[in-house]
Design an enzyme around this catalytic site. Structure first.
Site, PDB file in Angstrom:
ATOM      1  N   GLY A   8       0.817  -1.210   0.000  1.00 31.55           N
ATOM      2  CA  GLY A   8       0.000   0.000   0.000  1.00 31.55           C
ATOM      3  C   GLY A   8       0.844   1.250   0.000  1.00 31.55           C
ATOM      4  O   GLY A   8       0.714   2.093   0.890  1.00 31.55           O
ATOM      5  N   THR A  10       1.212   3.796  -2.389  1.00 34.34           N
ATOM      6  CA  THR A  10       0.953   4.884  -3.333  1.00 34.34           C
ATOM      7  C   THR A  10       0.427   6.163  -2.710  1.00 34.34           C
ATOM      8  O   THR A  10       0.523   7.229  -3.308  1.00 34.34           O
ATOM      9  CB  THR A  10      -0.057   4.433  -4.413  1.00 34.34           C
ATOM     10  OG1 THR A  10      -1.274   4.017  -3.772  1.00 34.34           O
ATOM     11  CG2 THR A  10       0.498   3.286  -5.238  1.00 34.34           C
ATOM     12  N   LEU A  60      -4.078  -8.481  -1.624  1.00 32.76           N
ATOM     13  CA  LEU A  60      -3.785  -9.068  -0.322  1.00 32.76           C
ATOM     14  C   LEU A  60      -4.678 -10.256   0.022  1.00 32.76           C
ATOM     15  O   LEU A  60      -4.383 -11.004   0.949  1.00 32.76           O
ATOM     16  CB  LEU A  60      -3.899  -8.009   0.780  1.00 32.76           C
ATOM     17  CG  LEU A  60      -2.684  -7.105   0.976  1.00 32.76           C
ATOM     18  CD1 LEU A  60      -2.992  -6.037   2.009  1.00 32.76           C
ATOM     19  CD2 LEU A  60      -1.450  -7.896   1.396  1.00 32.76           C
ATOM     20  N   ASN A  86       1.657  -2.242   5.538  1.00 27.62           N
ATOM     21  CA  ASN A  86       0.953  -0.972   5.674  1.00 27.62           C
ATOM     22  C   ASN A  86      -0.450  -0.998   5.060  1.00 27.62           C
ATOM     23  O   ASN A  86      -1.367  -0.364   5.576  1.00 27.62           O
ATOM     24  CB  ASN A  86       1.770   0.146   5.011  1.00 27.62           C
ATOM     25  CG  ASN A  86       0.982   1.433   4.870  1.00 27.62           C
ATOM     26  OD1 ASN A  86       0.705   2.123   5.851  1.00 27.62           O
ATOM     27  ND2 ASN A  86       0.605   1.766   3.640  1.00 27.62           N
ATOM     28  N   TYR A 151     -12.723  -3.046  12.288  1.00 28.23           N
ATOM     29  CA  TYR A 151     -11.404  -2.483  11.991  1.00 28.23           C
ATOM     30  C   TYR A 151     -10.507  -2.551  13.224  1.00 28.23           C
ATOM     31  O   TYR A 151      -9.356  -2.995  13.155  1.00 28.23           O
ATOM     32  CB  TYR A 151     -11.550  -1.035  11.517  1.00 28.23           C
ATOM     33  CG  TYR A 151     -10.236  -0.299  11.345  1.00 28.23           C
ATOM     34  CD1 TYR A 151      -9.462  -0.472  10.202  1.00 28.23           C
ATOM     35  CD2 TYR A 151      -9.772   0.573  12.333  1.00 28.23           C
ATOM     36  CE1 TYR A 151      -8.261   0.207  10.043  1.00 28.23           C
ATOM     37  CE2 TYR A 151      -8.580   1.255  12.183  1.00 28.23           C
ATOM     38  CZ  TYR A 151      -7.820   1.073  11.031  1.00 28.23           C
ATOM     39  OH  TYR A 151      -6.623   1.734  10.882  1.00 28.23           O
TER      40      TYR A 151
END
Length: 245
Positions: A8, A10, A60, A86, A151
């Protein structure tokens, strides 16, 4: 020469980590999922500055995709010394409205994805008897969530995973640490920070502001270095004083 894989990479924290590792002369592979144009622009920008970097698409949720990424890095640079887990997703949703797919997808990407990445990278670190695994987690994984219970639970799992890897592999000079991030202004947190509850959270941060991505990246660079060789199994709190532990 040290080689780093940043998932991750970008945008947000990941992008800052990629840029700062490049500045420290790491060869850096960073992944993206859908936004190839954004990834290629960053790759081109860094290559033009003289850095050794490449972007690779990664899913992923697919072990074959993760294996392919690792294989490409080994083929190009012969090793993987640093893994920065990340890449992650978030979702704000009332607890009673979270469905099985929401829950499963959160854990599939945020926890299982990091597990598979570590499992595929570790043999190369063991071979060299040196490595760094750095998991980007969240303050939510420490004190729970209200509108992001799934989360928070996935990030709590990542902290425990960090401890387990440290117990198993530190004897090979492979350290495993987590960085528990507080409120940092990124695309992922934009909606939350602009909400009424988010603005209240900012007012309650002892340091008086949200974090910057470069502040997180600086800690990643340190944990990736030889200077951090006696730090393992730790959760580094980068939260402006939101949580003391």
């Amino acid at each position: 020469m040290k080689v780093a894989l940043v998932t991750g990479g970008t945008r947000g924290i990941g992008k800052s980590v990629v840029e700062n590792l490049c500045k420290e002369s790491y060869h850096v592979a960073f992944t993206y999922n859908k936004n190839i144009n954004l990834a290629k622009r960053l790759e081109k920008k860094l290559i033009n500055k003289g850095y050794n970097v490449m972007s690779i698409r990664l899913s992923l949720v697919d072990r074959k995709s993760i294996k392919s990424v690792v294989s490409k890095i080994i083929k190009k640079w012969k090793s993987i010394d640093v893994l920065v887990n990340n890449a992650a997703i978030s979702q704000e949703k009332d607890f009673l409205k979270i469905n099985d797919n929401d829950w499963n997808n959160m854990f599939l990407i945020n926890l299982r994805g990091s597990f598979v990445c570590a499992q595929e990278c570790l043999p190369h670190m063991i071979k060299k008897k040196w490595g760094r695994i750095i998991n980007i987690t969240s303050i939510g994984g420490q004190w729970g969530g209200i509108n992001q219970v799934h989360y928070a639970a996935s990030k709590a799992g990542l902290i425990n995973f960090t401890h387990s890897i440290a117990k198993i592999y530190s004897k090979y000079q492979i350290t495993s640490n987590a960085i528990a991030v507080g409120l940092v202004r990124t695309d992922m947190t934009k909606k939350e920070l602009n909400s009424i509850s988010g603005k209240k959270k900012i007012l309650n941060i002892p340091i008086g502001r949200v974090g910057r991505t470069d502040e997180i990246a600086a800690s990643v660079v340190y944990l990736a270095s030889e200077k951090s060789s006696y730090i393992t199994g730790q959760t580094i709190n980068l939260n402006g004083g939101m949580l003391f532990s």
